[in-house]
Motif scaffolding. Sequence first.
Motif, mmCIF file in Angstrom:
data_model
loop_
_atom_site.group_PDB
_atom_site.id
_atom_site.type_symbol
_atom_site.label_atom_id
_atom_site.label_comp_id
_atom_site.label_asym_id
_atom_site.label_seq_id
_atom_site.Cartn_x
_atom_site.Cartn_y
_atom_site.Cartn_z
ATOM 1 N N CYS A 58 3.345 -10.275 30.246
ATOM 2 C CA CYS A 58 4.680 -10.785 30.552
ATOM 3 C C CYS A 58 4.860 -10.980 31.878
ATOM 4 O O CYS A 58 4.231 -10.463 32.769
ATOM 5 N N ASP A 59 5.932 -11.634 32.285
ATOM 6 C CA ASP A 59 6.130 -11.988 33.497
ATOM 7 C C ASP A 59 7.862 -12.401 33.602
ATOM 8 O O ASP A 59 8.242 -12.708 32.515
ATOM 9 N N GLY A 60 8.666 -12.447 34.534
ATOM 10 C CA GLY A 60 9.893 -12.851 34.979
ATOM 11 C C GLY A 60 10.448 -12.263 36.031
ATOM 12 O O GLY A 60 9.743 -12.112 37.204
ATOM 13 N N HIS A 61 11.799 -12.101 35.955
ATOM 14 C CA HIS A 61 12.571 -11.421 37.169
ATOM 15 C C HIS A 61 13.771 -10.883 36.822
ATOM 16 O O HIS A 61 14.313 -11.060 35.797
ATOM 17 N N THR A 62 14.103 -9.926 37.764
ATOM 18 C CA THR A 62 15.386 -9.165 37.708
ATOM 19 C C THR A 62 16.310 -9.561 38.857
ATOM 20 O O THR A 62 15.773 -9.508 39.859
#
Length: 133
Positions: free
Chosen positions: A104-108
């Motif tokens: 997975c990948d993404g951002h916060t």
Amino acid sequence: MSAVVYTLAIEARWRDMDAFNHVNNASYLGYIEEARVRWFKSLSADWANETSAPVMASVTVNYRRPAVWPETLRIELIAERAGNKSLTLGHRITAAGDRDVLYCDGHTILVWIDRSGQSVLLPENVRAACAVG
């Protein structure tokens, strides 16, 4: 920015599995949180204190492929943007033994707030840790 600021290897646990023997989607958030807290703690023992602490304003997780048990996961935190009062951290979870296996990948997006709930300036040590040299 876009610099890797922290990495953590963590074992997927049996209890993290769903009915199809994949790591449950909610477990990914726990792994990302663990990496984030350990990174903050590595910067300062006082990263969350009586006067201010980070809260999550937003999180995005793009699930790329299922992880199964047993697996050692590698969590990477990437400094994407440090504003005056908010911090955007990218995250990637890969297989520890093969970084090309992307789970997975993404951002916060995190905002520092005081006890009254008002946003405050990012701690200087967090801002410095995000700077690209």
